[in-house]
Structure formats: C-alpha cells, structure tokens
Scaffold this motif. Structure first.
Motif, mmCIF file in Angstrom:
data_model
loop_
_atom_site.group_PDB
_atom_site.id
_atom_site.type_symbol
_atom_site.label_atom_id
_atom_site.label_comp_id
_atom_site.label_asym_id
_atom_site.label_seq_id
_atom_site.Cartn_x
_atom_site.Cartn_y
_atom_site.Cartn_z
ATOM 1 N N LEU A 1 0.715 -1.152 0.035
ATOM 2 C CA LEU A 1 -0.023 -0.003 -0.069
ATOM 3 C C LEU A 1 0.893 1.175 -0.091
ATOM 4 O O LEU A 1 0.465 2.150 -0.903
ATOM 5 C CB LEU A 1 -1.035 -0.071 1.259
ATOM 6 N N PHE A 2 1.947 1.393 0.746
ATOM 7 C CA PHE A 2 2.787 2.605 0.891
ATOM 8 C C PHE A 2 3.309 2.890 -0.359
ATOM 9 O O PHE A 2 3.501 3.948 -0.928
ATOM 10 C CB PHE A 2 3.839 2.553 2.075
ATOM 11 N N GLU A 3 3.782 1.786 -1.075
ATOM 12 C CA GLU A 3 4.712 1.848 -2.399
ATOM 13 C C GLU A 3 3.670 2.358 -3.445
ATOM 14 O O GLU A 3 3.972 3.159 -4.223
ATOM 15 C CB GLU A 3 5.383 0.553 -2.618
ATOM 16 N N ARG A 4 2.438 1.978 -3.532
ATOM 17 C CA ARG A 4 1.307 2.256 -4.115
ATOM 18 C C ARG A 4 1.157 3.757 -4.316
ATOM 19 O O ARG A 4 1.130 4.735 -5.162
ATOM 20 C CB ARG A 4 0.243 1.484 -3.926
ATOM 21 N N ALA A 5 1.130 4.084 -2.863
ATOM 22 C CA ALA A 5 0.967 5.773 -2.480
ATOM 23 C C ALA A 5 2.096 6.501 -3.035
ATOM 24 O O ALA A 5 1.800 7.392 -3.561
ATOM 25 C CB ALA A 5 0.568 5.893 -1.018
ATOM 26 N N LEU A 6 3.278 5.821 -2.839
ATOM 27 C CA LEU A 6 4.521 6.691 -3.022
ATOM 28 C C LEU A 6 4.577 6.961 -4.601
ATOM 29 O O LEU A 6 5.136 7.928 -5.271
ATOM 30 C CB LEU A 6 5.620 5.800 -2.605
ATOM 31 N N GLN A 7 4.199 5.814 -5.475
ATOM 32 C CA GLN A 7 3.978 6.008 -6.854
ATOM 33 C C GLN A 7 3.083 7.306 -7.260
ATOM 34 O O GLN A 7 3.625 7.945 -8.087
ATOM 35 C CB GLN A 7 3.643 4.758 -7.488
ATOM 36 N N ALA A 8 2.117 7.318 -6.488
ATOM 37 C CA ALA A 8 1.308 8.613 -6.776
ATOM 38 C C ALA A 8 1.913 9.668 -6.492
ATOM 39 O O ALA A 8 1.595 10.668 -7.095
ATOM 40 C CB ALA A 8 -0.228 8.297 -6.018
ATOM 41 N N VAL A 9 2.588 9.678 -5.294
ATOM 42 C CA VAL A 9 3.252 10.920 -4.923
ATOM 43 C C VAL A 9 4.253 11.608 -6.013
ATOM 44 O O VAL A 9 4.340 12.567 -6.290
ATOM 45 C CB VAL A 9 3.856 10.602 -3.414
ATOM 46 N N LEU A 10 5.053 10.587 -6.351
ATOM 47 C CA LEU A 10 5.994 10.977 -7.391
ATOM 48 C C LEU A 10 5.400 11.391 -8.481
ATOM 49 O O LEU A 10 5.772 12.277 -8.996
ATOM 50 C CB LEU A 10 6.885 9.515 -7.697
ATOM 51 N N LEU A 11 4.420 10.766 -9.000
ATOM 52 C CA LEU A 11 3.680 11.179 -10.206
ATOM 53 C C LEU A 11 2.982 12.550 -9.982
ATOM 54 O O LEU A 11 2.985 13.485 -10.791
ATOM 55 C CB LEU A 11 2.660 10.190 -10.651
ATOM 56 N N SER A 12 2.710 13.041 -8.750
ATOM 57 C CA SER A 12 1.994 14.092 -8.547
ATOM 58 C C SER A 12 3.036 15.292 -8.571
ATOM 59 O O SER A 12 2.774 16.371 -9.128
ATOM 60 C CB SER A 12 1.169 14.097 -6.956
ATOM 61 N N GLN A 13 4.116 15.047 -8.000
ATOM 62 C CA GLN A 13 5.341 15.884 -7.898
ATOM 63 C C GLN A 13 5.849 16.319 -9.196
ATOM 64 O O GLN A 13 6.147 17.527 -9.594
ATOM 65 C CB GLN A 13 6.031 15.662 -6.821
#
Length: 701
Positions: free
Chosen positions: A182-194
C-alpha cells in the motif's frame, strides 16, 4: 447534466432569470450537509475563489443583495432570499414546527423556487414497487427506466459525461495497476503528482496537484494516514533508487528521466517531497464530526493559499466535491463485488468518483487557448498531456480492472475502445533537400497597446447573431441603426442593454478601445456596434414594430455574446505581419495520435475532396514547378489573425518551387477546406488568408 459540466453555475443563472420573472424566494435542498456548505460558499461568499455571482448584481440600475434566510415569512421583496436545507432537515422542520423555522404556511400563496440538487436521492420510491436495499437506493440514476419515464416529458436538455469528455471538457482517465504494498502504491502516486507539479511550473502554471487516498473503512483510512506520514518522514534516496531500478511503467521512467535531465538529485527531490507531503499538508475527511474548517478546506483545494496535497477519505467525497486539481486517486483496498459479470455497487461508486475527479483543471499555455478544454489529445508525446489526465491507482487485479472499465465505459468517462496510430512523414519526402533545409514561414502573436484600435474586431462584428421571437419567419434588420422613427428611444434601449453589463462602463471601454470619444459612438458607429447585424425570427407583424421589451431582450442577448467574445479574445494581442522562418523539419515531424475506435481520423469530406483535387491537377502544376509538396498540418503550427491575435491551424500547407526564373522562388500556400455551414461563422479565416498575400512581410534572411 454531467458532473463537472456547470450544474451549480446553471442554478445561479436560473436564480437571476427567475428574479426577473418576479421570484424572490429560493429553497435549495439536497441530501448532504457537505453539499450545502459548499453551495452556500459558492452562492454567498464573494471572497471565495468559487463564488459564482458577479461582485455586483444589478437589474435596471438597481443593486440586488443575496440574503440567506431561515424561512419565507418576512422576506425582502426587493432582493434574493435563499434558504438552504437538507432533505431530512426540511422534512423535520415542516412536520415539527419550531420558532423561526420553515412551516407549511411559508408555501401558501407564495412564489417559491425549489432547487433540488443531486435530485436522484428523492427518487427512491420511483425505482420500483419492491423494498430496496441501501446499495440499490444509492445507485438510483436517470438510466433506470422508471426514473427515465418519470422525467422524459420534462427533459429540456441532456448533457452526459460522455458528451462532456468528447467535447474536451474533462480530464482523460488512466487506470494504473501495481502489485506493490500500500505505501509503495501511494508513493508512486506521490512521485507522479510532484512530477506533474514540476511540468505545470515549467510551463508557467502555478497549479498544485492533489491526491485522494480512498479506504474501505474509517479505521483503515486513519491507520493508513499515519502509515503514510511515517513513510514520508522516513523516505530515503535508497528507496527512490529501488523504485527507479525496478521502474517498468512508462510514467515512472519519465519521472526519473526528468530528474536526470534537469540535474535534480534524489536527495534534493526527497527534501521537496517531505516538505510538500508533510503531516500538516494531509487532511482526513471521514467522519460526520469533521469540523467546518475541514469542509471549507476540502472545497477550496485550488486556492493558492491552500497547501493540502493528500486527502484521506472513505465515502464523504462521493458527491458534491468540486475539486478541479485532483489528478490521482489511490484505491487502498482490493475487494470486488461483481455479480454475474456485472460491476457491483462499490465499483459503480468508484466509477462515479473517478467521474468527479475527471473535472478539467483549467489553464492556458498560449493566450488564445481555451482554458477549459483539453489541448493535447492528439499529441501523445507532449509532456503537458499528464496535466490533462487523472490516474486511478489500484492493486494488480485484472478482473476488477475489467469490471471498473466496464463501469467507466457505461458512465461515459472513457471511450469504449481507443487506438494509437502513428502519423509518419513519407521517407521519400524526409530524404529530400527541401525537407531537411527548406523553410516554413509563420507569424507570431504579439502584444500591443491598442492605441491603433479604431473598431470592434471584424470577427465579432460580422458574426451572424440570431434571436427568436416566436416563428421561423426571418427578417434581417440592424437594431443599432436608427431605422425606425423612435431613434432616441432606440439609443436609450441600447444603453439600457449595455448597462446590464459592468464591462461597458465607459472607463472600461476606453481600455479596450482607447480612441472612443463617447458611449454613443460605440453604439452608433458602423465600426463598433453600429455594424452588428442580428437576424430576428418572428411573426411578420412582430417584426414590423418590435416591442421595447423584445428589443431590449434581443440586444441583451447579443451584447452578452459580444462580451463573451471580447473576453475570450484578449485585447492585448494581435498577429504580426512579419513572418519569420523556421526549418521545416523542426515543425513537421512524426507523431503518435490517439483515436476512439469509431472516430473518423482521415479528415472531413471537404478535406478528402481537396486532396483529390490536388491529385487531379498535379500534372498541370508540374508544368510550372520543380517541386510540389502538400503537407497536412496535424497541429504542427498555428497562424495568428492580424486584427486580434486569434489563432487557427490551417489544415494544409502547399509548397511550390518554380522552375523559372533561375533565381530560387518558393510559394507557401495555407489552405483550409470548409463546409458551407461554416462559411459565415469562420469568415474571418477566409479574410485573414486572403489578406496574407498583400499584407505579409518576410523576415530578411
């Protein structure tokens, strides 16, 4: 109306329209307190970025005030009175009367407008005669045959989510699958957002992308928010290095390529991420007890002063959430509820949430761009495409994704099937000296002071404005000229229509038209409103002598259209008459295009006939010219109208090199095949293209 297509703005327009019809009291009711808070802000708070009325509302020079009221017993008959209620609260108030509360007596002998938002919630009993489950009650919609039959006789206009997407007024949607924790899934979204934020900033846009983390239960949402904050606090460059090493998805590779190309180290990137996604920039909106401050914060995420980047929720945002800068939704659970190969209620809800997130985030790259529409549909390689896309991140589960796609197709937010096609420059053309060293001459959009503006743009002045009184009998008549006896009355009528718009204060008009001496000149002069023609449809007897009220309604409608056109066509720009050269190969290159499977991607019938025509006269052209090249302009370049800087992309450019005289001589011919139905509305393109021959100037080489 599809989500994101302007439903609340339509309500505002109706309130003003009905005020003119004599209504003063408006009851807005909906099933959710959250929607009431948001709508109250949109209607009453003139400091809100989403306030929908003009700062000053006036009719016939009389200022109107909007009042929020608890009942309609002693309302102000000069102004607009709005009462906000939930359906449940309204039922309770009417059946358990209290002091200063709505009662049944409020509705006796009163003209009251009822505005029911998210109205499918009041249709539960219409669906069928049987007892409904909670999920069934929540999933009632217009597509249900009982609902459709009930409203079909009353339907004025239907604007679906599919139409909204096809017209370019929504984000495009992509579903991303990953088998990561879950956290890695969230982190991918964070990278994409930034990364998206950086692309926005690179192109001069100060837009803050937001992520929604959606959980199944409130406890799961709270726990993951804590896990997310810990994970971001402890994030290391080694962790990002692992993601980069294992990156298989195209979007992840692009992020790290961008960092490398711009000399941004992983350590510096982590400092950014920790700052932008720190604990104080995360927001939970789960329980009914969430504070009013949070409700306002989640409805003003586009505000430059609102720094929240990550929102954690379960169901609170399924309806009434109007955030435009939501670009990522992360699904933090992996359950399915399909039955008989049909998407279940949860999947349908998720599709509806994606529909809300697909609201377009407006921006302009060029001054002539429409800020509310997608700009890069056909340009798959453009880095700005990611700024027009919503990503839905979920676990790797092919069956669930199939069910979700089915629900998204059903709602219309994604096309049934799309296909990518490559637009390739012919090798025999690519290998020519002309392609590799030939020139394309284009003009520029440039700012100007407007000191040389002595008229209303011909594109606005010559537009075929229309107004209907009653029938289809047409009579064209110039409403701004004194063609009837009451010339003075006509001038006053025109002034009254102008006064309905703050734009036409003389001080503001002078900014747009510095050479105007007085308002009467703007009304009467042929170069301004005096040159505008309106085709009025009605009975012959009506047209012989227009009533003052008809006249002012016609003028108000037309002036409204003119105002919108002026506002859209920035007064600060025009097209340069000097054409500068650029290497042809730098503008015309291979491209990858995206099409709906059933979309005609080979041009209009006029374009096809034009190509056949060139083919037919090719031998005649060869007698005069060494080289003949017809190039399709698939959004490779724009031209800018001399008068107002308005841009357009001619469909073709024809290059000709003459055999004689010995001195090299090129012709560059811009061509735009058009159907007859566009002859009047796009007449400005014809005039501009014709004017090129006489008025262009070539940059000296």
């Amino acid at each position: 109306m599809a989500t994101g297509s302007g439903k609340t703005l339509m309500m505002v327009g109706l309130i003003l329209y009905l005020y003119q019809k004599g209504y003063r009291n408006f009851l807005f009711f909906v099933n959710s307190t959250n929607i009431i808070d948001k709508t109250r802000d949109n209607f009453l708070n003139d400091t809100s970025i989403k306030y929908l009325f003009n700062k000053t509302i006036s009719f016939d020079d009389k200022k109107i005030i909007l009042h929020e009221v608890d009942n309609f017993q002693t309302t102000d008959n000069d102004n607009i009175n709005i009462c906000f209620e939930t359906i449940q609260g309204l039922h309770s108030r009417l059946n358990t009367p209290r002091e200063n509360s709505l009662t049944y007596e409020d509705f006796q002998d009163q003209k009251i407008v009822l505005i029911s938002d998210e109205a499918h919630h009041i249709n539960v009993e219409t669906k069928s005669g049987k007892q409904l489950s909670k999920e069934e009650r929540e999933e009632i919609n217009r597509n249900n045959p009982y609902i459709l039959n009930k409203y079909a006789p009353r339907l004025i206009f239907d604007y679906s989510l599919k139409d909204l997407r096809l017209d370019g007024y929504s984000k495009e949607v992509k579903v991303l699958q990953t088998d990561a924790e879950l956290f890695e899934r969230a982190l991918q979204a964070v990278l994409l957002s930034q990364y998206r934020r950086k692309i926005f900033e690179k192109n001069g846009q100060i837009i803050k992308p937001v992520i929604l983390f959606k959980s199944k239960t409130i406890n799961e949402s709270k726990n993951f928010q804590e896990q997310f904050i810990r994970g971001m606090t402890n994030l290391t460059s080694n962790k990002l290095g692992e993601i980069e090493a294992n990156a298989k998805d195209e979007f992840l590779k692009k992020i790290f390529e961008y960092l490398a190309d711009n000399d941004i180290s992983l350590d510096n990137f982590i400092i950014e991420l920790k700052e932008d996604f720190s604990a104080e920039k995360t927001l939970s909106v789960n329980s009914k007890e969430e504070s009013e401050e949070k409700q306002l914060a989640v409805n003003t995420l586009e505000d430059p002063n609102n720094e929240y980047r990550a929102i954690f929720a379960v169901d609170k945002l399924n309806e009434g959430w109007d955030v435009l800068n939501l670009f990522d939704i992360v699904r933090l659970y992996d359950t399915r509820d399909a039955k008989n190969n049909q998407p279940g209620p949860t999947t349908i809800k998720e599709a509806q949430l994606i529909g809300r997130g697909a609201r377009y985030c407006p921006f302009k790259i060029n001054d002539t761009d429409d800020p509310s529409k997608r700009k890069f549909d056909r340009d798959l390689q453009n880095e700005m495409r990611i700024c027009e896309e919503l990503y839905y991140h979920s676990n790797y589960n092919p069956r669930y994704i199939q069910e979700l796609n089915s629900a998204l197709i059903k709602t219309g937010i994604i096309p049934d099937t799309t296909t990518k096609r490559k637009l390739t420059i012919k090798k025999e053309f690519k290998n020519t000296e002309f392609y590799n060293s030939g020139l394309l001459f284009l003009n520029q959009q440039e700012k100007h002071s407007r000191d040389d503006v002595f008229e209303l743009s011909s594109t606005i002045r010559n537009f075929p404005y229309e107004a209907t009184l009653r029938t289809n009998i047409n009579l064209s008549r110039d409403l701004f000229e004194n063609q009837i006896k009451e010339g003075e009355l006509r001038l006053q009528t025109a002034k009254k229509a102008l006064y309905k718009f703050e734009f036409y204060s003389f001080s503001n008009l002078k900014k747009w038209f510095p050479n105007l001496e007085k308002l009467e000149d703007f009304i009467k002069n042929e170069k301004y409103l005096g040159g505008v023609k309106i085709t009025v449809s009605g009975l012959e007897s009506q047209l012989q002598e227009l009533k003052p009220e008809d006249e002012i309604n016609i003028l108000t409608k037309t002036i409204g259209q003119i105002t919108a056109s002026l506002a859209f066509n920035s007064p600060e720009f025009r097209g340069s008459k000097e054409f500068r050269h650029i290497l042809l190969k730098e503008k015309i290159a291979d491209k990858e295009l995206n099409f709906a499977l059933n979309e005609n991607c080979f041009g209009t019938s006029e374009e096809k006939y034009f190509v056949k025509y060139i083919d037919r006269i090719y031998d005649k052209l060869q007698a005069k010219y060494d080289q003949i090249y017809l190039v399709r302009n698939e959004r490779f370049f724009k031209l800018y109208n001399f008068e107002d800087g308005k841009s357009f992309e001619p469909d073709y450019v024809l290059f000709l090199r003459r055999k004689k005289p010995a001195k090299k001589l090129y012709y560059q011919v811009f061509i735009e095949p058009k159907g007859a139905y566009l002859k009047e509305k796009e007449d400005w393109k014809q005039k501009f293209l014709v004017a090129l021959k006489e008025e262009h100037k070539i940059e000296k080489l």
